[in-house]
Design an enzyme around this catalytic site. Structure first.
Site, PDB file in Angstrom:
ATOM      1  N   CYS A 138      48.191  30.633  42.875  1.00 30.64           N
ATOM      2  CA  CYS A 138      48.436  30.520  44.552  1.00 30.64           C
ATOM      3  C   CYS A 138      47.831  29.316  45.118  1.00 30.64           C
ATOM      4  CB  CYS A 138      47.901  31.713  45.260  1.00 30.64           C
ATOM      5  SG  CYS A 138      46.351  32.219  44.600  1.00 30.64           S
TER       6      CYS A 138
ATOM      7  N   VAL B 280      56.956  39.588  50.000  1.00 30.12           N
ATOM      8  CA  VAL B 280      56.287  40.885  50.022  1.00 30.12           C
ATOM      9  C   VAL B 280      55.416  41.427  50.901  1.00 30.12           C
ATOM     10  CG1 VAL B 280      55.571  42.490  48.323  1.00 30.12           C
ATOM     11  CG2 VAL B 280      57.110  41.035  47.577  1.00 30.12           C
ATOM     12  N   GLY B 281      54.352  40.470  51.240  1.00 33.20           N
ATOM     13  CA  GLY B 281      53.346  40.611  52.369  1.00 33.20           C
ATOM     14  C   GLY B 281      54.060  41.122  53.564  1.00 33.20           C
TER      15      GLY B 281
ATOM     16  N   GLU C 231      56.684  27.139  48.359  1.00 29.65           N
ATOM     17  CA  GLU C 231      56.197  27.503  47.228  1.00 29.65           C
ATOM     18  C   GLU C 231      57.007  27.483  46.312  1.00 29.65           C
ATOM     19  OE1 GLU C 231      54.145  31.248  46.540  1.00 29.65           O
ATOM     20  OE2 GLU C 231      52.356  30.210  46.268  1.00 29.65           O
TER      21      GLU C 231
ATOM     22  N   GLY D 149      50.346  38.742  46.425  1.00 26.01           N
ATOM     23  CA  GLY D 149      51.618  38.405  46.033  1.00 26.01           C
ATOM     24  C   GLY D 149      52.076  37.463  46.891  1.00 26.01           C
ATOM     25  N   SER D 150      53.648  37.308  47.090  1.00 24.37           N
ATOM     26  CA  SER D 150      54.216  36.393  47.768  1.00 24.37           C
ATOM     27  C   SER D 150      54.400  36.824  49.223  1.00 24.37           C
ATOM     28  CB  SER D 150      55.741  36.411  47.279  1.00 24.37           C
ATOM     29  OG  SER D 150      56.305  37.650  47.528  1.00 24.37           O
TER      30      SER D 150
ATOM     31  N   GLU E 214      46.813  38.840  50.265  1.00 20.54           N
ATOM     32  CA  GLU E 214      46.590  37.530  49.861  1.00 20.54           C
ATOM     33  C   GLU E 214      47.977  36.919  49.418  1.00 20.54           C
ATOM     34  OE1 GLU E 214      43.583  36.365  50.175  1.00 20.54           O
ATOM     35  OE2 GLU E 214      42.611  37.940  51.055  1.00 20.54           O
TER      36      GLU E 214
ATOM     37  N   LYS F 218      48.578  49.510  41.360  1.00 17.49           N
ATOM     38  CA  LYS F 218      50.032  49.130  40.531  1.00 17.49           C
ATOM     39  C   LYS F 218      49.672  47.847  40.056  1.00 17.49           C
ATOM     40  CE  LYS F 218      53.824  47.192  41.766  1.00 17.49           C
ATOM     41  NZ  LYS F 218      54.029  46.414  40.404  1.00 17.49           N
TER      42      LYS F 218
HETATM   43  P1  NAD Z   1      55.489  39.317  44.197  1.00 16.05           P
HETATM   44  O1  NAD Z   1      55.198  39.315  45.771  1.00 16.05           O
HETATM   45  O2  NAD Z   1      56.988  39.260  43.538  1.00 16.05           O
HETATM   46  O3  NAD Z   1      54.521  40.705  43.539  1.00 16.05           O
HETATM   47  C1  NAD Z   1      53.526  41.108  43.865  1.00 16.05           C
HETATM   48  C2  NAD Z   1      53.264  42.527  43.672  1.00 16.05           C
HETATM   49  O4  NAD Z   1      53.853  42.981  44.642  1.00 16.05           O
HETATM   50  C3  NAD Z   1      53.989  43.099  42.394  1.00 16.05           C
HETATM   51  O5  NAD Z   1      53.040  44.064  41.796  1.00 16.05           O
HETATM   52  C4  NAD Z   1      55.205  43.404  42.790  1.00 16.05           C
HETATM   53  O6  NAD Z   1      55.925  44.732  42.010  1.00 16.05           O
HETATM   54  C5  NAD Z   1      54.937  44.099  44.078  1.00 16.05           C
HETATM   55  N1  NAD Z   1      55.919  44.458  44.877  1.00 16.05           N
HETATM   56  C6  NAD Z   1      57.175  43.680  45.057  1.00 16.05           C
HETATM   57  N2  NAD Z   1      58.092  44.030  45.982  1.00 16.05           N
HETATM   58  C7  NAD Z   1      57.454  45.031  46.487  1.00 16.05           C
HETATM   59  C8  NAD Z   1      57.587  45.860  47.447  1.00 16.05           C
HETATM   60  N3  NAD Z   1      58.773  45.850  48.361  1.00 16.05           N
HETATM   61  N4  NAD Z   1      56.666  46.834  48.247  1.00 16.05           N
HETATM   62  C9  NAD Z   1      55.555  47.045  47.279  1.00 16.05           C
HETATM   63  N5  NAD Z   1      55.045  46.082  46.346  1.00 16.05           N
HETATM   64  C10 NAD Z   1      55.989  45.252  46.143  1.00 16.05           C
HETATM   65  O7  NAD Z   1      54.359  38.266  43.477  1.00 16.05           O
HETATM   66  P2  NAD Z   1      54.321  37.511  42.096  1.00 16.05           P
HETATM   67  O8  NAD Z   1      55.402  37.018  41.656  1.00 16.05           O
HETATM   68  O9  NAD Z   1      53.808  38.788  41.204  1.00 16.05           O
HETATM   69  O10 NAD Z   1      53.106  36.598  42.383  1.00 16.05           O
HETATM   70  C11 NAD Z   1      53.096  35.277  42.708  1.00 16.05           C
HETATM   71  C12 NAD Z   1      52.962  35.146  44.278  1.00 16.05           C
HETATM   72  O11 NAD Z   1      51.347  35.984  44.376  1.00 16.05           O
HETATM   73  C13 NAD Z   1      53.058  33.840  44.815  1.00 16.05           C
HETATM   74  O12 NAD Z   1      53.477  33.920  46.079  1.00 16.05           O
HETATM   75  C14 NAD Z   1      51.476  33.648  44.703  1.00 16.05           C
HETATM   76  O13 NAD Z   1      51.071  32.539  45.629  1.00 16.05           O
HETATM   77  C15 NAD Z   1      50.751  34.752  45.196  1.00 16.05           C
HETATM   78  N6  NAD Z   1      49.498  34.993  44.880  1.00 16.05           N
HETATM   79  C16 NAD Z   1      48.537  34.920  45.877  1.00 16.05           C
HETATM   80  C17 NAD Z   1      47.011  34.981  45.450  1.00 16.05           C
HETATM   81  C18 NAD Z   1      46.161  34.685  46.805  1.00 16.05           C
HETATM   82  O14 NAD Z   1      45.011  35.444  46.544  1.00 16.05           O
HETATM   83  N7  NAD Z   1      46.365  34.405  47.923  1.00 16.05           N
HETATM   84  C19 NAD Z   1      46.579  34.863  44.492  1.00 16.05           C
HETATM   85  C20 NAD Z   1      47.729  34.987  43.281  1.00 16.05           C
HETATM   86  C21 NAD Z   1      49.144  35.155  43.536  1.00 16.05           C
END
Ligand code: NAD
Length: 511
Positions: free
Chosen positions: A299, A247-248, A400, A243-244, A265, A190
């Site tokens: 990130c 959400v992690g 962040e 992601g964030s 991550e 996704k």
């Molecule tokens: P986000 O957490 O909002 O979304 C990430 C993904 O998770 C998206 O595809 C989103 O649709 C999905 N998602 C959201 N809610 C969910 C749920 N309840 N269940 C399952 N999936 C869900 O993050 P973002 O705004 O897309 O990206 C920014 C974040 O990602 C920042 O915190 C950044 O630091 C992090 N990031 C980390 C790395 C790394 O490798 N450490 C790399 C890039 C970005």
């Protein structure tokens, strides 16, 4: 920038607007929901990049079923053959690099030099993982019993679910998909709702390179309606989220219930230390690139700069002068240095933190405002922003922001700098500028983060080393390098007894 077509009508006169369907079992199919969403350029809302499926659990189930059917055959294809397809995909990506980079700038906003780099990262990852297809090393060890052979082999995990963010739309998809398929897994991915096109482009290259149907399935849509069903599905054995941290926590909790492999991550608040003996020209250049590259939406972004008192004044003055002059605009213009925020919500967050910083007593030396005059009015632009007099416990030094807001803190010496650097909930990237090799090595040892750069900013990872971080940045897994192979395989230990008799380990010791 993803917007819901049901709640907001398309504002385009372009009748050629491309509608992208889900990619399931080698076919382009509409979502069973019958709903779609728009992907618009965050630099120019008049530019509609495409219309994507707003998918649901039913679509996820269909994709997992397809992945399950494909897995029965794909796991038996020799790994070097699987890897050859990934190698061919790299060559296709090279041919399409410029087109895909331009499309990425349109959907994500970062400048062309950076989106070319994003596609290049997928190419690098493909070449690296293609090589792994002829390795996938495992240990062969002597048995403790005579006439017995002992080894461990890597086996695919099965069906892997992947959920990606929008900031590295092709690179991050490649870090997940390419090791997974080389190891013999099948996938349901996704992509982030703001930038689905770049994942489609990567998957198109893989399909054109010969990847069989069902090996990779793409389901577009939103977190709770697509991401959660993927994480919850009983047949998905591994889930990889970038992601964030928020959400992690959700996805990690779901995965734990059914004992899935789970790689998280997550966020960062990355420190760059500048000591008195640093090459200041280099540190300023690096701090600008690390802080404002990708509009601070990495990130690994250099969101905190910790400067030793002897050079603090000079650093701040020169850094701010340069930040003020950065050219902000549409990333398709090659002269632009910083693009927009990804969407309205992210811009609001950035501006909210400007207010938080001011209220906490930090001193804003430049930026802080939205840019909305002239052509800026069609996008989510703001000025590069720098705060000084930032104290380590202030929210702008701890949380962040994910935008072009840099906090500069002062430190007495290396020890003080490391304490400030480590005094946050994240631990992704870190860096130090110094010419003193002893201090550089001490920093390498003491910065509690997954990545440390010496005389470079906190950004710039290469695909063949582990990528990830400590504390709230993740759950101990690493993408990139051999860590990805570890995640996408299960060990199977194999004992072959050719003695023709029952031999009991730990008991038959010939004593
Ligand atoms: P986000 O957490 O909002 O979304 C990430 C993904 O998770 C998206 O595809 C989103 O649709 C999905 N998602 C959201 N809610 C969910 C749920 N309840 N269940 C399952 N999936 C869900 O993050 P973002 O705004 O897309 O990206 C920014 C974040 O990602 C920042 O915190 C950044 O630091 C992090 N990031 C980390 C790395 C790394 O490798 N450490 C790399 C890039 C970005």
């Amino acid at each position: 920038m993803a917007t819901d077509t049901l709640s907001r009508p398309a504002q385009t006169s372009d009748t050629q607007t491309k509608v992208f369907k889900n990619f399931i079992d080698g076919e382009w199919v509409e979502s069973s929901s019958g709903e779609t969403f728009e992907n618009r350029n965050p630099a120019d809302s008049r530019d509609l990049v495409g219309i994507f499926q707003k998918s649901n659990k039913e679509d996820v189930n269909a994709a997992v079923d397809a992945a399950k059917r494909a897995f029965a055959k794909w796991r038996l294809v020799p790994a070097p053959r699987r890897a050859e397809m990934v190698f061919r995909a790299a060559e296709i990506l090279i041919e399409r690099k410029e087109d895909y980079a331009r499309e990425m700038t349109r959907e994500m906003g970062k400048v062309l030099a950076e989106t070319r780099g994003d596609v290049q990262e997928a190419i690098d990852c493909a070449y690296y993982m293609a090589g792994e297809g002829r390795r996938l090393f495992g240990p062969t060890v002597p048995s403790e019993l005579p006439n017995k052979f002992a080894m461990a082999v890597r086996q695919p995990v099965g069906i892997c679910g992947m959920i990606t963010p929008w900031n590295f739309p092709m690179a991050i998809s490649s870090w997940k998909l390419l090791p997974a398929v080389v190891c013999g897994n099948t996938c349901v991915i996704k992509p982030a709702q703001d930038t689905p096109l770049s994942t489609f482009n990567l998957v198109r290259a893989l399909t054109d390179a010969g990847l069989p149907k069902g090996v990779i399935n793409v389901v577009s849509g939103f977190g709770s309606s697509v991401g959660t069903p993927i994480a919850e599905h009983a047949d998905v054995r591994a889930i990889s989220l970038t992601g964030s941290s928020e959400v992690g926590r959700i996805v990690g909790g779901i995965a734990a219930k059914s004992f899935k492999h789970c790689s998280l991550e997550l966020g960062g608040k990355n420190p760059m230390i500048v000591l008195d003996d640093a090459n200041l020209d280099l540190a300023i250049e690096g701090g600008l690139w690390g802080g404002f590259g990708t509009t601070g939406q990495r990130c690994t972004a250099t969101s905190r700069i910790i400067v030793q008192k002897g050079v603090h004044r000079e650093f701040v003055g020169r850094y701010v002068e340069r930040a003020k002059k950065l050219k902000v605009g549409n990333g398709l213009d090659e002269t632009v240095e910083m693009g927009p925020a990804i969407n309205e919500k992210q811009l609001e967050t950035d501006l909210k933190y400007v207010e938080i910083g001011k209220n906490e007593g930090a001193r804003m030396l430049c930026g802080g405002d939205r840019l909305d005059q002239g052509d800026y009015k069609y996008g989510w632009f703001m000025q590069p922003t720098v705060f000084t007099d930032v104290e380590p416990k202030m929210r702008i030094a701890q949380e962040e922001i994910f935008g072009p807001v840099v906090s500069i803190l002062a430190c007495d010496d290396l020890e003080d700098a490391v304490e400030i650097a480590n005094g946050i909930e994240y631990g992704l990237s870190s860096s130090i500028y110094t010419k003193d090799v002893n201090k550089a090595f001490a920093a390498m040892r003491d910065l509690y983060a997954g990545i440390t750069y010496i005389n470079a900013p906190t950004i710039g990872a290469e695909v063949h080393l582990p990528f990830g971080g400590t504390k709230a940045t993740g759950n101990g897994h690493r993408e990139g390098g051999i860590g990805a192979i570890e995640f996408y395989t299960e060990w199977k230990s194999v004992y072959v007894d050719y003695s023709d008799k029952l031999q009991k380990a730990q008991i038959d010791r010939g004593e």
